[in-house]
Write an enzyme that holds these catalytic residues in place. Structure first.
Site, short mmCIF file in Angstrom:
data_model
loop_
_atom_site.label_atom_id
_atom_site.label_comp_id
_atom_site.label_asym_id
_atom_site.label_seq_id
_atom_site.Cartn_x
_atom_site.Cartn_y
_atom_site.Cartn_z
N HIS A 27 15.52 -6.23 14.24
CA HIS A 27 15.39 -7.88 14.14
C HIS A 27 14.77 -7.73 12.60
O HIS A 27 13.94 -6.83 12.21
CB HIS A 27 14.25 -7.69 15.10
CG HIS A 27 13.82 -9.25 15.43
ND1 HIS A 27 13.26 -10.06 14.31
CD2 HIS A 27 13.90 -10.12 16.24
CE1 HIS A 27 13.00 -11.48 14.65
NE2 HIS A 27 13.35 -11.51 16.06
N GLY B 142 3.09 -4.76 4.34
CA GLY B 142 3.88 -5.87 4.05
C GLY B 142 3.23 -7.13 3.67
O GLY B 142 2.25 -7.29 3.16
N HIS C 110 1.17 -5.76 0.51
CA HIS C 110 0.39 -4.64 1.28
C HIS C 110 1.51 -3.45 1.38
O HIS C 110 2.53 -3.48 1.89
CB HIS C 110 -0.22 -4.93 2.57
CG HIS C 110 -1.36 -3.77 3.04
ND1 HIS C 110 -0.75 -2.62 3.59
CD2 HIS C 110 -2.47 -3.87 3.39
CE1 HIS C 110 -1.71 -1.94 4.00
NE2 HIS C 110 -2.89 -2.72 3.65
N PRO C 111 1.13 -2.22 0.76
CA PRO C 111 1.95 -0.92 0.83
C PRO C 111 2.63 -0.64 2.10
O PRO C 111 3.77 -0.37 1.97
CB PRO C 111 1.29 -0.01 0.22
CG PRO C 111 -0.21 -0.12 0.23
CD PRO C 111 -0.20 -1.97 0.25
N LYS D 214 1.90 -9.32 -4.50
CA LYS D 214 2.16 -7.84 -4.22
C LYS D 214 2.02 -7.69 -2.84
O LYS D 214 0.87 -7.96 -2.04
CB LYS D 214 1.06 -7.40 -5.16
CG LYS D 214 1.48 -5.85 -5.53
CD LYS D 214 0.38 -5.25 -6.35
CE LYS D 214 -0.45 -4.18 -5.84
NZ LYS D 214 -1.37 -3.69 -6.36
#
Lengths: 302, 302
Positions: free
Chosen positions: A84, A174, A170-171, A168
């Site tokens: 998905h 997302g 979030h590592p 940017k």
């Protein structure tokens, strides 16, 4: 009168792939007082789960935030695989006004939650559907295009600065989309014909996009097992385009082909008002006041 | 699933005649946790008031008892004057199953409350309607015949020993009737004719007493201000005789006279199910499950 909102957050995890993370979300949802977890769907191939929660706006907003926090602590999107489309650990959080609440109030709630997600969790948020800040963000598919892997670049594009947060991701969590929309009623009408073209023609005539009812989306489909054609609809505002508008118009259009309605399907949950309005129409009820005369509203409002 | 019961106790006092006693009852009703006072009607010429309360059976049963106690402390039937027939300070206490509850459970509740009224307040009680212990006690008018002044003698008659208590009235609170019945929906259908005979004929055809629908009571009346005839109905079991049975049969019978239905009236409160069932009928909904698919039931059941 008490206000009730529904929230249907989607998370990029499934019981099948990561039971521990999935269970952490369920436990989190069940720990928020005043927020009721009605339903949980999980799909292993999508590697995704969908919660349905209801309650007062403040509690449901709190639950949405806490779930988003829990997801950011338990899901690493750099390792997520699933069929998905998705862009965040908490992929999307829609709020739906259910009782004594306008869609504008649901929009306000979605903005508060999105702002808090950025400020406290450093996850950038887009607003979508009725909460969208510009037309190209109304459609969730447009917002999510590029998915988690494409988001770092997308956020740098001129048109895709997040509504809340920096350009940017979030590592590991997302990006999250937060929005508001009216309740959607999935309403399908079955015809006594195996000619899909008739259902297609009727669907085209009644849907808003081609000149029909503004808040009706419709397509023709075949029910192969019954060998009948169906007009399959999403009624996206049952207050402004009631179910009986669609039903009666389908009946009229079908008669042109010598075809009749043989039944209908209402899929999933819907507000009582959507059905009560139909009863009042067909019974020709004069001056019927759904909110005052239907006993259950008095029970909820206490 | 939570059970909800409605209780509509009638007291022999009015705000107009004795404000202090009336207010004591209102305060009492509002002091019971978990019992919601939806409505209070008071009539000076009847010198009578009617409370509508809802909640869980235990709390509503407690409220009914406490109100009966309060009435016995504040009302002296030896001094009561009013146009409405009555036999006690608390004249009648009907329990009506509203949600997730059978009429048999409401009967059980009515027996518990009647027993407690006798044991703790020494007020004899008759059971009536669906709780009645014998056929001649089903009808409240039969039970109440003779009224407060005639009760001392009536209780001594062979057939009129109270269901709970001795053959002797409470000196100031008299006798109370406690019972249970299905919710009643007041449903009137208006015809485009000023001929009352047509409404009379239709009413006769559809009511259970003359061979029509078992749980439908009907008479023809004139709406003088609109100069139209109306079939005025009490639907005494909307689950077994749905509203649309009556509506469709009236439509069919009226057509014989060249008459059409021009509207209907639903008076007062009714359960959502009574309307949702009509919507499901007219929309030809297949496999629709009211309790599972109507959102509001999930809100109440939490």
């Amino acid at each position: 009168m008490v206000k009730i909102v529904e929230c249907i957050p989607n998370f990029s995890v499934s019981r099948e792939v990561d039971e521990k993370a999935f269970q952490a979300l369920v436990d989190c949802a069940e720990s928020i007082p005043g927020c009721t977890l009605l339903d949980v769907q999980t799909d292993g191939s999508h590697n995704r789960c969908v919660f349905t929660m209801v309650g007062k706006p403040e509690q449901v907003g709190e639950a949405a935030f806490q779930l988003c926090k829990c997801a950011s602590e338990n899901i690493d999107m750099t390792k997520h695989v699933g069929q998905h489309p998705r862009m965040g650990a908490t992929d999307v959080i829609p709020f739906v006004p259910t009782l004594n609440m306008t869609v504008e109030e649901a929009v306000e709630l979605s903005k508060q939650v999105a702002e808090r997600i950025w400020k406290e969790l450093s996850i950038p948020c887009f607003l979508y559907e009725d909460a969208a800040s510009r037309p190209e963000r109304v459609n969730l598919a447009s917002v999510r295009k590029g998915q988690f892997e494409g988001m770092p670049d997308k956020l740098l594009e001129e048109d895709w600065e997040p509504d809340y947060g920096e350009r940017k991701i979030h590592p590991t969590a997302g990006v999250t989309a937060v929005g508001a929309r009216m309740p959607l009623v999935a309403f399908n009408v079955n015809l006594n014909t195996s000619d899909l073209k008739i259902a297609d023609e009727i669907a085209k005539a009644i849907r808003g996009s081609s000149g029909g009812f503004k808040y009706c989306k419709a397509i023709g489909i075949m029910l192969e097992d019954r060998n009948i054609a169906q007009v399959s609809m999403n009624m996206v505002n049952y207050q402004k385009t009631p179910l009986y508008y669609a039903y009666e118009m389908i009946r009229t259009l079908a008669s042109r082909y010598g075809v009749e309605i043989i039944g209908s399907e209402i899929v999933g949950l819907l507000p009582a008002e959507a059905m009560v309005d139909c009863a009042a129409f067909y019974l020709r009820a004069e001056n019927f006041d759904c909110k005052k005369q239907v006993m259950e509203y008095h029970l909820i409002n206490e």
